[in-house]
Design an enzyme around this catalytic site. Structure first.
Site, PDB file in Angstrom:
ATOM      1  N   HIS A   1     -47.252  59.322  -2.814  1.00 19.95           N
ATOM      2  CA  HIS A   1     -48.131  59.769  -3.895  1.00 19.95           C
ATOM      3  C   HIS A   1     -47.413  59.710  -5.241  1.00 19.95           C
ATOM      4  CE1 HIS A   1     -51.239  60.987  -1.192  1.00 19.95           C
ATOM      5  NE2 HIS A   1     -50.595  62.024  -0.684  1.00 19.95           N
TER       6      HIS A   1
ATOM      7  N   HIS B   1     -44.208  61.196   2.780  1.00 25.65           N
ATOM      8  CA  HIS B   1     -45.640  61.197   2.478  1.00 25.65           C
ATOM      9  C   HIS B   1     -45.867  61.482   0.992  1.00 25.65           C
ATOM     10  CE1 HIS B   1     -49.965  61.950   3.324  1.00 25.65           C
ATOM     11  NE2 HIS B   1     -49.835  62.790   2.304  1.00 25.65           N
ATOM     12  N   GLU B   2     -45.259  62.560   0.502  1.00 24.86           N
ATOM     13  CA  GLU B   2     -45.452  62.942  -0.894  1.00 24.86           C
ATOM     14  C   GLU B   2     -44.779  61.954  -1.841  1.00 24.86           C
ATOM     15  OE1 GLU B   2     -47.594  65.066  -1.550  1.00 24.86           O
ATOM     16  OE2 GLU B   2     -47.803  65.948   0.448  1.00 24.86           O
TER      17      GLU B   2
END
Length: 417
Positions: free
Chosen positions: A22, A18-19
């Site tokens: 980003h 997920h990170e």
């Protein structure tokens, strides 16, 4: 203890991807990413590569990418402040030392008269009171040093707010998207390892509605209530939606068409949620193209089920007690692991989808809340005051932590009391 560590690694992998979404899209847009963190709280492991510090923190409850300018920059030099300057080969300021200057014998101490660390990139100051002020250019990768810790400055063109709406949208949206892509990959891998379910019955459960109606191992389900059945997921969706409703099945039994009437029994999943079951297990087959399709369809079906659950929460059909926090996830993951690799992979795919959808909810402090602010900016033609936005996200984060405590307490009561 081994189980706890395994589950932390398991959930940490979901947060990592997920990170990573980003991080990759933020770096692509030219945003300075100061930290990539898994977990919250005190740091237990850290290393730096390039501009970014990579950390693992004590509390395994999520993660973050610290993008410059996503929250207001806190670095500030005030007139009259005495600072130390170190220079690089281009005679530009490479470090601005605030205190503990004795650790840097080669620095030049100046009294600040004026400074701009974001746009002009300069410090105007003088060494002695009787000496003229000198303008010192600042390197765009210069570091602010305080208490021995270095903190890279962020010129405005490296800050989150300087980028286009589209670049900012992608940097935030990429996190949930990575979770959906990860789920697709997991389900594709599951299809290649275990095979994909076909509409052929491998096993009929003793005493089940299917057995009582005369269904047999090896039957191929071709129609339900006149609807052609092309896959197992399609069949189970019809059955789950028709608890206690009689359904007409057509099956192919060794080349012969057989008609059966089966009433799915109602199975309670939670206080306000139930599905229909007839008691059959599918035959699996390994096929590359089917596995690709299985990856996408499974992600869609799980995502749809999660949205239905959220809708029921909003309408009051489900209570907050139906949801689980870290303790519940731990318990369910432990149970999934005991079921074998395939069950664990399916659970990992579901959790990844859940994480992606949860982060897209339009709530402060979540990715969806930040996307909402970007949408409002697009509509009004100018950004919202960063201080006010940060306050909203801070309050939202506090409420999320409170919700986490409530859900965790419910989990403790459910599993241990």
């Amino acid at each position: 203890m081994t189980t706890v560590i395994s589950i932390i690694i398991f959930f940490g992998d979901l947060v990592f991807f997920h990170e990573l979404g980003h991080l990759l899209l933020a770096k692509r847009a030219g945003i300075l990413c100061r930290e990539f963190a898994i977990g919250f709280g005190p740091k237990i492991f850290t290393f730096k590569k390039g501009e970014t510090v990579y950390t693992i923190r004590l509390l395994p409850l999520g993660g973050f990418v610290r993008m410059a300018g996503e929250d207001p920059e806190m670095i500030e030099l005030k007139p009259g402040q005495r600072v130390g300057l170190l220079f690089n080969d281009q005679n530009k300021v490479s470090k601005i030392v605030i205190n503990q200057k004795s650790a840097y014998p080669n620095l030049k101490e100046v009294t600040v008269e004026e400074a701009d660390l974001e746009r002009g990139l300069f410090i105007k100051g003088y060494e002695g009171e009787d000496e003229p002020a000198v303008v010192y250019p600042i390197d765009e990768t210069s570091h602010y040093v305080m208490d021995g810790s270095e903190f890279q400055i962020a010129p405005y063109d490296r800050q989150f707010g300087s980028k286009s709406l589209w670049d900012r949208f992608l940097a935030i949206f990429a996190g949930p998207v990575m979770n959906f892509l990860l789920a697709i990959v997991i389900f594709i891998a599951l299809g290649l390892l275990q095979g994909t379910p076909t509409n052929q019955v491998k096993e009929v459960v003793d005493g089940s509605p299917a057995e009582q109606a005369g269904m047999m191992n090896g039957d191929v389900i071709t129609e339900i209530n006149g609807t052609e059945i092309t896959g197992w997921n399609q069949m189970t969706s019809i059955i789950q939606e028709n608890a206690n409703n009689q359904l007409g099945f057509n099956v192919d039994r060794e080349g012969e068409s057989v008609s059966l009437s089966i009433t799915p029994e109602k199975q309670e999943l939670s206080e306000n949620q139930s599905v229909g079951r007839i008691g059959v297990a599918p035959e699996y087959q390994v096929n590359f193209l089917d596995s690709i399709v299985f990856g996408f369809t499974s992600t869609y079906e799980f995502g749809k089920a999660i949205f239905v659950g959220l809708g029921q929460l909003v309408t009051g059909q489900l209570s907050i007690d139906a949801f689980s926090g870290p303790v519940g996830i731990y318990s369910y993951t432990e149970e999934a692991a005991s079921g074998g690799l395939y069950v664990l992979m399916r659970w990992a795919g579901f959790l990844s989808i859940n994480l992606g959808i949860f982060n897209l909810l339009p709530l402060p402090a979540l990715d969806g809340g930040r996307l909402l602010f970007i949408g409002v900016e697009a509509l009004r033609g100018k950004p919202i005051d960063p201080q006010k936005e940060s306050l909203v996200h801070f309050i939202g984060f506090s409420f999320l932590m409170l919700l986490m405590l409530v859900v965790t307490w419910n989990d403790i009561q459910r599993f241990f009391l």
